[in-house]
Design an enzyme around this catalytic site. Structure first.
Site, short mmCIF file in Angstrom:
data_model
loop_
_atom_site.label_atom_id
_atom_site.label_comp_id
_atom_site.label_asym_id
_atom_site.label_seq_id
_atom_site.Cartn_x
_atom_site.Cartn_y
_atom_site.Cartn_z
N GLU A 255 0.52 -0.67 0.40
CA GLU A 255 0.25 -0.31 0.44
C GLU A 255 0.98 1.30 0.14
O GLU A 255 1.66 1.25 0.99
CB GLU A 255 -1.14 0.15 1.34
N THR A 297 -6.32 1.55 -5.61
CA THR A 297 -5.77 0.19 -4.87
C THR A 297 -6.26 -1.00 -6.29
O THR A 297 -5.81 -1.15 -7.03
CB THR A 297 -5.59 -0.55 -3.91
N HIS A 412 -1.16 3.27 4.63
CA HIS A 412 -1.85 4.51 3.91
C HIS A 412 -2.48 5.35 4.69
O HIS A 412 -2.11 5.56 6.19
CB HIS A 412 -3.26 3.36 4.53
N ASP A 471 0.88 0.23 -4.41
CA ASP A 471 0.09 -0.06 -5.82
C ASP A 471 0.07 1.36 -6.18
O ASP A 471 -0.57 1.58 -7.33
CB ASP A 471 -1.37 -0.38 -4.83
N HIS A 472 0.68 2.60 -6.04
CA HIS A 472 0.51 3.71 -6.20
C HIS A 472 0.90 4.98 -5.14
O HIS A 472 1.51 4.25 -4.15
CB HIS A 472 -0.94 4.89 -6.64
C1 GP9 Z 1 -8.74 -0.18 0.98
C2 GP9 Z 1 -8.03 -0.38 0.35
C3 GP9 Z 1 -7.24 1.21 0.52
O1 GP9 Z 1 -9.29 -1.65 0.55
O2 GP9 Z 1 -7.12 -0.87 -0.51
O3 GP9 Z 1 -7.26 1.11 -0.72
P1 GP9 Z 1 -7.25 2.71 -1.62
O4 GP9 Z 1 -8.06 3.96 -0.82
O5 GP9 Z 1 -5.30 2.97 -1.91
O6 GP9 Z 1 -7.51 3.38 -2.97
MN MN Z 2 -3.74 1.66 -2.49
#
Ligand code: GP9
Ligand code: MN
Length: 633
Positions: A255, A297, A412, A471-472
């Protein structure tokens, strides 16, 4: 009677107050890049123009209703502004209709949303209070429009509204030719036509995309197929083709981990010691970009399973979760793979339960599969270490070969961490977000180490290929000042911003020696790479990525907002940069062509290819085109 003569209609007062507030938000609360004086002028005009157009509608109502209309218009307008502001604080982006209807996600935002609300925000409702007060008739200087005055007022209101709108659009057109046709970037739109006109534009766009599915009949496919065959797919097998035949595939998505933390330090401490070691024993791609947009994500999941682009607005997981796809789990099923996802969050977040079912996942280990309590949770939920600890038993009892994806959660926004979990100190800058980022990244790095140890202990490791990626982005443009301090730069230029979209990506095959690749790569390439490693040919498929180990690869990586990276150039926000030096070569509207060489050097030819490719991918998704195409091999 004397008062009446000087009385000011409320809709004028409301327009001035509301316009002023909107301007203050644009200018001081949002981080909108101002490039020239004309942009400043447009940004100043459009809030008042929009406000006038809205409040002037009241002239058509009866006297009492006029006041009511103005009151509620001010309130609803402020709520729209405020929602956008909160959204912007998190994502440096503006709301779109699809995002708005992902309401089920909003409920899960919890601590994230609270962290985005500031007490002084109350001041943004001040004009509503004033308008409310005046509309109740507490000041005799403020009046509704009387019946007698109406015809004259109506003409005036209509005339001024149309003129304001025209002036705004003409100036915007001068500043950004073809703004509405080329609208990749929501910031440009808001900057030029204002937030409210942008929302109207977005609504029109929404109906247009809905129509696309209805009107699609599959006749577009041959052209797209031809493009993919000629410009995307590589003609030769790479030398790793089939190297992992029948092995398990484990994809770990970290994440919000960006590449700038790799092999880097904070306060003299290594940020990601485990990843840094792992890179030495893996195929590591140092120029690998995320290509996600509003679906964050879930967009990255869509990219890796489908090798199609996510959408320019909204999350494709939500808006097109029921489409037909040719996703990895479905494809691998034909080769006896068992597919699953591990992610300790609500199953419906990002509409995952629906999308996973639709694309062939056999099981989703969501929140319900884990023991979650106060001690082992922080921020968004279960901490990454207990997440991996509790996952391994499921992995051990799973039929092999399997395709399993893990998605971490601790790192996150807003990057909360319990003190006992922090192995390194926070950074020290004006951004709390960036400061907290480093210890949480380190925690996730330690959790990953734990996963690897468990895989080794359970014997799964030897039979698996393990892919690790970010992921980003985690740190948005909002924190550019702190980021420039950390990276020891004067400012973060648009070029730097693109380079910050790099995320870590490595392929770890036990027994293989490490190797670092510098080629340009992105999430769009993951599906073809996995299939290549497993020795699965997929010639009829329509994908927009290329096997990362192939020699003849497509020449660019397109970001979802139309920016791109090629061997020589980086293109973003209508500017073309030299990829190596970061020097500005040309701007789209106004090319800095000082020599004929620069003329040839600019980004235009690749830019056109990028636009074609993104539009093909969008056609597939919006038209649900795979329902007309037999992808069977
Ligand atoms: C939520 C997690 C975070 O389940 O994958 O999502 P994001 O805010 O990074 O898209
Ligand atoms: Mn994410």
């Amino acid at each position: 009677m004397k008062f009446q003569k000087h009385a000011i209609p409320l809709y004028i007062i409301a327009s001035v107050l509301f316009g002023l507030k909107t301007y203050i938000i644009y200018r001081f609360h949002l981080n909108i890049l101002m490039e020239n004086f004309l942009q400043e002028v447009i940004l100043f005009i459009n809030p008042f123009a929009s406000a006038f157009i809205i409040f002037a509608i009241s002239v058509w109502f009866k006297e009492k209703k006029q006041m009511k209309f103005i009151r509620y218009a001010a309130l609803i307008g402020t709520i729209i502004l405020y929602f956008n502001l909160i959204f912007y604080r998190n994502f440096t982006d503006f709301l779109t209709i699809p995002v708005l209807f992902q309401g089920s996600n909003a409920a899960d935002l919890g601590s994230s949303a609270l962290a985005l609300i500031n007490i002084p925000d109350i001041l943004l409702f001040l004009d509503v209070v004033i308008i409310w007060y005046l509309s109740k008739g507490y000041s005799s200087r403020v009046t509704p429009i009387t019946k007698k005055d109406k015809p004259k007022r109506k003409k005036l209101a209509l005339g001024v509204s149309i003129s304001l709108l025209l002036i705004n659009f003409i100036l915007a057109e001068i500043e950004r030719p073809q703004l509405l046709q080329r609208a990749f970037d929501r910031e440009y739109l808001v900057k030029n036509i204002g937030l409210f006109n942008y929302h109207i534009y977005d609504t029109v766009l929404q109906s247009k995309t809905k129509m696309q599915r209805v009107l699609a009949d599959g006749t577009e496919i041959p052209e797209i197929r031809k493009y993919v065959k000629e410009s995307v797919m590589s003609n030769e097998e790479s030398n790793l083709f089939g190297i992992a035949e029948n092995k398990n595939v484990i994809v770990v998505s970290l994440e919000s981990v960006q590449n700038f933390v790799i092999n880097n330090t904070v306060n003299g401490q290594e940020v990601t010691p485990f990843l840094n070691d792992l890179i030495e024993e893996s195929y590591y791609f140092e120029n690998f970009y995320h290509q996600t947009e509003q679906g964050k994500t879930s967009d990255h999941e869509f990219l890796i399973d489908n090798s199609l682009y996510p959408l320019p607005r909204g999350a494709v997981y939500f808006t097109h979760g029921q489409n037909e796809y040719n996703a990895l789990p479905d494809l691998l099923k034909e080769h006896n793979y068992y597919s699953s996802v591990f992610h300790a969050n609500n199953k419906s977040f990002w509409n995952r339960d629906i999308m996973y079912e639709n694309t062939g996942y056999d099981h989703f280990y969501g929140q319900d599969s884990y023991q979650i309590n106060e001690q082992n949770s922080v921020g968004w939920g279960l901490k990454d270490k207990p997440f991996f600890e509790q996952s391994i038993k499921y992995l051990q009892s799973m039929p092999q070969p399997f395709y399993s994806r893990f998605i971490t959660l601790t790192n996150h926004y807003p990057f909360e961490l319990d003190e006992e979990d922090a192995s390194i100190d926070k950074y020290n800058s004006n951004s709390k977000t960036l400061n907290q980022y480093f210890p949480t990244v380190r925690y996730t790095d330690e959790a990953l180490k734990l996963l690897f140890n468990q895989l080794k202990e359970s014997g799964i490791y030897e039979d698996s290929v393990i892919i690790v990626m970010g992921d980003h982005y985690g740190i948005s443009e909002f924190h550019n000042k702190a980021m420039s301090q950390y990276l020891d730069k004067d400012t973060i230029t648009p070029y730097d911003h693109v380079q910050l979209q790099k995320v870590p990506f490595l392929v770890h095959i036990p027994g293989h020696e490490g190797k670092t690749f510098s080629k340009i790569a992105g999430q769009i390439d993951v599906k073809p790479t996995i299939l290549n490693l497993l020795g699965i040919k997929n010639e009829k498929d329509i994908v927009f990525g290329t096997d990362l180990f192939a020699e003849d690869r497509k020449e660019f990586i397109a970001l979802r907002n139309g920016s791109f990276i090629s061997k020589d150039y980086i293109y973003t926000k209508d500017q073309c940069f030299d990829r190596e030096t970061g020097n500005l070569l040309a701007t789209g509207a106004n090319e800095l062509q000082t020599s004929s060489e620069q003329n040839e050097n600019n980004c235009q030819p690749i830019k056109e290819k990028v636009e074609t490719e993104l539009s093909y991918s969008d056609k597939i998704v919006y038209g649900d085109l795979f329902r007309f195409y037999d992808l069977g091999n």
